[in-house]
Design a protein around this motif. Structure first.
Motif, short mmCIF file in Angstrom:
data_model
loop_
_atom_site.label_atom_id
_atom_site.label_comp_id
_atom_site.label_asym_id
_atom_site.label_seq_id
_atom_site.Cartn_x
_atom_site.Cartn_y
_atom_site.Cartn_z
N ASP A 148 22.62 46.66 -25.92
CA ASP A 148 23.51 46.52 -24.77
C ASP A 148 22.89 45.52 -23.80
O ASP A 148 22.39 45.88 -22.74
N ASN A 149 22.93 44.29 -24.19
CA ASN A 149 22.38 43.20 -23.39
C ASN A 149 23.14 43.09 -22.08
O ASN A 149 24.37 43.22 -22.04
N LEU A 150 22.42 42.82 -21.00
CA LEU A 150 23.06 42.69 -19.69
C LEU A 150 24.10 41.58 -19.65
O LEU A 150 25.00 41.60 -18.81
N SER A 151 23.98 40.61 -20.54
CA SER A 151 24.93 39.50 -20.54
C SER A 151 26.28 39.88 -21.18
O SER A 151 27.24 39.15 -21.06
N TYR A 152 26.33 41.03 -21.86
CA TYR A 152 27.57 41.45 -22.50
C TYR A 152 28.53 42.00 -21.46
O TYR A 152 28.18 42.86 -20.66
N ASP A 153 29.73 41.51 -21.51
CA ASP A 153 30.75 41.97 -20.58
C ASP A 153 31.80 42.72 -21.38
O ASP A 153 32.74 42.13 -21.91
N TYR A 154 31.62 44.03 -21.49
CA TYR A 154 32.54 44.83 -22.29
C TYR A 154 33.94 44.88 -21.69
O TYR A 154 34.90 45.20 -22.38
N SER A 155 34.05 44.52 -20.41
CA SER A 155 35.39 44.50 -19.80
C SER A 155 36.27 43.43 -20.47
O SER A 155 37.49 43.54 -20.44
N GLU A 156 35.65 42.44 -21.10
CA GLU A 156 36.42 41.44 -21.85
C GLU A 156 37.14 42.07 -23.04
O GLU A 156 38.09 41.50 -23.56
N LEU A 157 36.69 43.25 -23.44
CA LEU A 157 37.28 43.95 -24.59
C LEU A 157 38.20 45.08 -24.16
O LEU A 157 38.64 45.88 -24.99
N LYS A 158 38.49 45.17 -22.87
CA LYS A 158 39.24 46.32 -22.34
C LYS A 158 40.57 46.55 -23.04
O LYS A 158 41.04 47.69 -23.14
N ASP A 159 41.17 45.51 -23.57
CA ASP A 159 42.43 45.66 -24.29
C ASP A 159 42.24 46.19 -25.71
O ASP A 159 43.21 46.49 -26.39
N TYR A 160 40.99 46.30 -26.13
CA TYR A 160 40.70 46.70 -27.50
C TYR A 160 40.12 48.11 -27.64
O TYR A 160 39.87 48.56 -28.75
N TYR A 161 39.86 48.80 -26.54
CA TYR A 161 39.38 50.18 -26.70
C TYR A 161 39.99 51.09 -25.64
O TYR A 161 40.29 50.69 -24.54
N ASP A 162 40.18 52.34 -26.06
CA ASP A 162 40.80 53.35 -25.22
C ASP A 162 39.79 54.32 -24.61
O ASP A 162 40.11 55.02 -23.66
N GLN A 163 38.63 54.41 -25.22
CA GLN A 163 37.61 55.36 -24.77
C GLN A 163 36.25 54.72 -24.97
O GLN A 163 36.05 53.96 -25.91
N HIS A 164 35.31 55.07 -24.09
CA HIS A 164 33.95 54.54 -24.16
C HIS A 164 32.97 55.72 -24.18
O HIS A 164 33.01 56.58 -23.32
N VAL A 165 32.12 55.74 -25.19
CA VAL A 165 31.08 56.76 -25.32
C VAL A 165 29.74 56.04 -25.33
O VAL A 165 29.60 54.98 -25.95
N VAL A 166 28.75 56.62 -24.66
CA VAL A 166 27.40 56.04 -24.61
C VAL A 166 26.45 57.01 -25.32
O VAL A 166 26.46 58.21 -25.06
N PHE A 167 25.63 56.46 -26.21
CA PHE A 167 24.65 57.26 -26.96
C PHE A 167 23.28 56.62 -26.76
O PHE A 167 22.96 55.60 -27.35
N ASP A 168 22.50 57.24 -25.90
CA ASP A 168 21.16 56.75 -25.60
C ASP A 168 20.11 57.55 -26.35
O ASP A 168 20.30 58.71 -26.70
#
Length: 175
Positions: A141-161
């Motif tokens: 999960d690089n800080l440069s990744y902007d997952y908001s660019e994918l907002k139209d492609y996912y309905d739910q977000h889960v984090v597994f640390d």
């Protein structure tokens, strides 16, 4: 806290919902895709077809600790009662895989985020193929990744640390 238990609960909730796609991120680099496969194998009682789309076909063996195995597109591999198919983000590998799947796993998402063909890769899974449930899975999960660019492609977000299982490793990866 983003623990394994919470990730399992989030994934199971997703599988029981009407949602179509889930984004799975977190510091547990090598376990996120395996967790999904384990859940499918253990909790989905009906036979299903699963597409695993990797960054490169040559990496699939390392994703499953089968370093010497040469995985092929268009060939069904056993995952319990399920059948697992492979292709890659390279369009040429898509010709050998089917058009209908119960589940698809795109891993690692990192390469797709960096790709100029990002929209084409995602649209193939979301528009061209018929897939009931899609998992978009990050490696890091690089800080440069902007997952908001994918907002139209996912309905739910889960984090597994990996925090609970390996604090030192988590701290190295949690930037």
């Amino acid at each position: 806290m983003n623990t394994r238990e919470e990730a399992v609960k989030g994934i199971l909730d997703f599988l029981q919902s009407d949602k179509r796609s889930l984004l799975l991120t977190g510091t547990h680099q090598y376990e996120k895709h395996r967790l999904i496969m384990h859940i499918l194998k253990e909790y989905i009682s009906d036979r299903s077809k699963v597409l695993f789309r990797a960054n490169y076909m040559q990496n699939i063996g390392s994703f499953f600790d089968e370093h010497s195995k040469d995985f092929k597109t268009g060939i069904g591999y056993k995952l319990g009662i399920h059948t697992l198919y492979f292709d890659s983000i390279k369009k040429t590998s898509w010709n050998n895989t089917g058009m209908e799947y119960d589940f698809a796993i795109l891993y690692p998402l990192d390469n797709v985020l960096k790709s100029k063909q990002r929209i084409e890769i995602l649209d193939d899974l979301f528009e061209t193929r018929t897939i009931n449930k899609l998992f978009l899975v990050s490696w890091t999960d690089n800080l440069s990744y902007d997952y908001s660019e994918l907002k139209d492609y996912y309905d739910q977000h889960v984090v597994f640390d990996v925090l609970e299982e390996n604090l030192e490793y988590h701290q190295r990866l949690d930037i």
